[in-house]
Design an enzyme around this catalytic site. Structure first.
Site, short mmCIF file in Angstrom:
data_model
loop_
_atom_site.label_atom_id
_atom_site.label_comp_id
_atom_site.label_asym_id
_atom_site.label_seq_id
_atom_site.Cartn_x
_atom_site.Cartn_y
_atom_site.Cartn_z
N ALA A 44 0.84 -1.21 0.00
CA ALA A 44 0.00 0.00 0.00
C ALA A 44 0.88 1.25 0.00
CB ALA A 44 -0.91 -0.02 1.21
N GLU A 126 -10.44 -30.90 -19.23
CA GLU A 126 -10.84 -30.15 -18.02
C GLU A 126 -11.86 -29.09 -18.39
OE1 GLU A 126 -7.69 -27.12 -16.73
OE2 GLU A 126 -6.66 -28.30 -18.27
N LYS A 128 -13.61 -25.63 -19.06
CA LYS A 128 -13.07 -24.32 -19.46
C LYS A 128 -13.83 -23.28 -18.64
CE LYS A 128 -11.84 -21.56 -23.43
NZ LYS A 128 -12.28 -20.28 -22.91
N ARG A 149 -4.28 -11.04 -20.00
CA ARG A 149 -3.86 -11.50 -21.32
C ARG A 149 -3.63 -10.33 -22.28
NH1 ARG A 149 -5.44 -16.23 -24.47
NH2 ARG A 149 -7.10 -16.66 -23.00
O1 I6G Z 1 -7.91 -19.64 -22.28
C1 I6G Z 1 -7.64 -20.86 -21.82
C2 I6G Z 1 -8.49 -21.48 -20.95
C3 I6G Z 1 -8.20 -22.74 -20.46
C4 I6G Z 1 -6.44 -21.48 -22.22
C5 I6G Z 1 -6.14 -22.77 -21.73
C6 I6G Z 1 -7.04 -23.39 -20.84
O2 I6G Z 1 -6.70 -24.60 -20.40
C7 I6G Z 1 -7.59 -25.26 -19.58
N1 I6G Z 1 -5.01 -23.38 -22.12
C8 I6G Z 1 -4.18 -22.77 -22.97
C9 I6G Z 1 -2.97 -23.47 -23.40
C10 I6G Z 1 -4.48 -21.51 -23.47
N2 I6G Z 1 -5.58 -20.86 -23.09
C11 I6G Z 1 -3.58 -20.83 -24.43
#
Ligand code: I6G
Length: 707
Positions: A44, A126, A128, A149
């Site tokens: 801070a 997995e 997203k 990003r």
């Molecule tokens: O934007 C992303 C979401 C989830 C990802 C990702 C992801 O992996 C579960 N993995 C990579 C390699 C990239 N974007 C580039």
């Protein structure tokens, strides 16, 4: 003491002295933090020093020091975040929308790697997470930088904010000296609902969905606001590393878990396509009860050596795929059709809808694509929606998938009002009255007015200042429209002469314009000055040439390297003939349509003059090549011929290009190296005649080993 005096009360000498003191204090704090691993002041206090420094600089811009802390990466300028260049780009993922796309993905990988259908090939799968990606950089186990990003190459520095997120460890033990962890920041459904309730009670802004809430909360200038927002994090990958984490994707994620990063518990290793698709169905079924938003399943090749062989396309890895969930749907009334004219003159029909909630977001506009789509046929004249056309007054189905613009997908004829008329697509531009023409083979009708069409001119300017282009702080779409209306800015070059024409000492001044003041005007001029220096890829993208998107601009920049080389090539190139045309098409990712569009733009007189006026006012940075400086083939022209036994032709080409080589299909005096496998014929002969070095596949692999 001077630091307790309000900035507004500082005299010039006091300000100068204080800027010197602040530069020293911030630099000492940076050193203690980054190098000695021992912060001497709290986050801070550190942020307060930076904020004060920036406030003094804003009031006394002429006193800004050459070593100003606000110029360093990580410094948080008062009006925004510092920029961070990712050491390794943060890419996005290719999408699949059905099982057939996933099957193609797996088959494509097998082909690329030359693996038979039965050869083992494992993937991870997995959920997203529907949040926002974050890159966390740890040096010697300490979190030193967190960045969004951004455009994939440059993100925003949100370090102070990321430190407030409980799921993100500040210190690691047993981690590689350098570790960049990548993952998704998100907000749970329960936390999102509670936040919106709190916001509403306090009369504050509410958020449309958890993703917007997470993004809005992470991108707060005051980290204390972020701290009060319940953000979470799942790690899914990594960027730069000083040593490998594991041999497999699943092993690497386990290692990250052991270091203290949450990883999604639904992640599985799948040995076959049907297991991947079964996991997708399972996750889809559990979606409603997970407690956070997801928008699909991500598959990745598990073996990291294979990931390395597969490498990357321009913006996506070849070894990963996002399998999206189907879009969300709702029905509503079509109240009207507006025609928007874009920067390339395209007339785009937009549906004006009675507002309806689709997947938690209120939608009142949706795309209708083009005139054929409204009429119920595709570009080849085949019926779509069984040939049903769409009319104003119709009951229509709206479809929304993730971030994509909602679209009108279907129409219910049983609810069509008796007086509904077929839609007549305009044949004149609604903005400038020029003919709107449709070239044979083009699905889109375009205004023929070029830059005399106000809509095209303004849209091009908006594109020019957009985030992936010049991204000028304080000059967004709203300001561009207003300046254009009053004739202050008519083309991109005018932006860079704005200060000369409306700056201090001029009869009409920006600071006197409605909505502007002394400080905001000075800030805008400073932001414009800062943007005079621009990376080549951003400039190419900013020109708004049809078919040249961000990724293509990056490819062109990397290929030509400098503005001079690019401009000369475009000037001399002829459509469909000559060496410049061949060279342009040799870029992987540039096809005949894009090449034609580029050449056409550079050969149109008015267009070309506007580009020249602009570039004369800029300092264009040379493009960085992604190839390591040590690559033994960087800058060389390589030809592959004959049968390759250890890799496919596609893999060989991609790898050579990633190392900075240019891969050509034919041998000429420009060829530096021929890689010849068994069965090499005329090319090997020609190379021998021209005295070009020729090696076999094994020698090639030895040459590039470790590069
Ligand atoms: O934007 C992303 C979401 C989830 C990802 C990702 C992801 O992996 C579960 N993995 C990579 C390699 C990239 N974007 C580039």
């Amino acid at each position: 003491m001077s630091e307790t005096k309000a900035v507004a009360d500082l005299g010039e000498d006091e300000a100068r002295a204080e800027l010197a003191r602040l530069a020293k204090a911030i630099s000492a704090a940076d050193k203690a933090y980054h190098r000695a691993d021992a912060p001497e002041i709290s986050d801070a206090e550190y942020d307060a020093l930076k904020v004060r420094n920036a406030a003094i600089e804003a009031r006394f811009p002429h006193l800004k020091r050459p070593d100003s802390p606000s110029e360093r990466v990580g410094a948080a300028p008062v009006e925004g975040f510092g920029k961070v260049r990712h050491e390794m780009p943060m890419l996005s993922l290719s999408n699949a929308f059905d099982a057939a796309d996933v099957e193609d993905f797996v088959a494509g990988i097998r082909r690329y790697l030359n693996l038979g259908p039965e050869a083992p090939l494992a993937f991870t799968a997995e959920p997203k997470i529907d949040g926002l990606s974050l890159s966390l950089r740890y040096e010697k186990g300490r979190l030193v930088r967190a960045a969004t990003r951004g455009d994939g190459e440059v993100g925003e520095d949100v370090t102070a904010n990321a430190r407030t997120i409980g799921d993100i460890p500040a210190k690691l033990s047993g981690a590689p000296d350098l570790l960049e962890v990548r993952g998704e920041v998100y907000m749970s459904h329960a936390d999102f609902a509670a936040l919106n309730e709190r916001q509403e009670r306090a009369g504050g802004k509410t958020f449309a969905n958890p993703r917007n809430a997470a993004a809005g909360s992470l991108r707060q200038l005051d980290p204390e606001i972020t701290r009060a927002r319940p953000l979470r994090f799942f790690a899914y990958g990594w960027g730069a590393l000083s040593e490998p984490l594991a041999d497999t994707q699943s092993g690497a994620i386990e290692r990250l878990s052991a270091l203290g990063f949450p990883a999604n518990p639904l992640t599985r290793r799948c040995d076959r396509l049907d297991e991947m698709l079964a996991l997708y169905r399972e996750v889809e079924q559990r979606r409603a009860t997970l407690g956070y938003d997801i928008d699909g399943v991500v598959y990745k090749i598990d073996d990291l050596a294979l990931q390395a062989r597969l490498g990357f396309r321009s913006t996506t890895p070849r070894w990963a795929l996002a399998h999206k969930f189907p879009a969300e749907l709702a029905w509503t009334r079509l109240e009207g059709i507006d025609i928007q004219v874009g920067r390339t003159g395209a007339l785009s029909p937009v549906a004006r809808l009675t507002p309806v909630t689709v997947g938690g977001v209120v939608v009142s506009n949706a795309t209708l694509h083009n005139e054929d789509y409204i009429a119920g046929r595709d570009a080849r004249g085949n019926p779509i929606r069984e040939g049903k056309d769409i009319r104003v007054g119709d009951w229509v189905q709206v479809y929304r998938a993730g971030d994509v613009i909602p679209k009108v997908a279907d129409v219910d004829l049983s609810k069509r009002p008796a007086d509904a008329q077929p839609y007549q697509f305009p044949e004149k531009c609604p903005e400038c009255g020029s003919d709107a023409v449709r070239e044979p083979g083009d699905a889109v009708r375009r205004c023929s007015g070029g830059l005399i069409c106000p809509a095209q001119a303004v849209e091009r300017l908006k594109h020019f200042v957009s985030r992936a282009a010049f991204d000028i702080e304080g000059l967004g779409a709203k300001q561009v429209e207003s300046f254009w209306r009053d004739g202050w800015i008519r083309e991109p070059a005018d932006i860079f002469t704005l200060e000369e024409r409306y700056g201090p000492g001029q009869p009409r001044q920006l600071r006197n314009r409605e909505g502007w003041g002394e400080k905001s005007a000075a800030n805008l001029f400073a932001a414009i000055r800062e943007c005079r220096r621009i990376p080549l890829r951003r400039l190419i993208f900013a020109l708004g040439i049809r078919h040249v998107g961000e990724a293509a601009a990056g490819l062109l920049a990397r290929h030509y390297g400098t503005w001079g080389a690019f401009e000369a090539a475009m000037t001399h190139a002829r459509i469909d003939e000559g060496p410049e045309w061949d060279d342009l098409l040799s870029i992987d990712g540039v096809g005949a349509v894009m090449a034609t569009s580029l050449i056409t733009a550079f050969h149109q007189e008015a267009e070309r003059a506007s580009i020249d006026r602009l570039v004369a006012l800029l300092e264009v940075e040379e493009a960085e090549t992604r190839a390591p400086a040590t690559s033994p083939v960087a800058g060389k022209t390589v030809v592959f011929t004959g049968t390759l036994e250890k890799m496919t032709r596609a893999e060989a080409k991609a790898r050579a290009e990633a190392l900075g080589a240019k891969v050509s299909g034919s041998v000429s005096a420009k060829t530096d190296l021929l890689v010849a496998g068994p069965g090499a014929g005329s090319k090997a002969k020609k190379a021998a005649e021209l005295g070009i070095e020729t090696i076999d596949e094994d020698a090639w692999l030895r040459l590039i080993e470790g590069a």
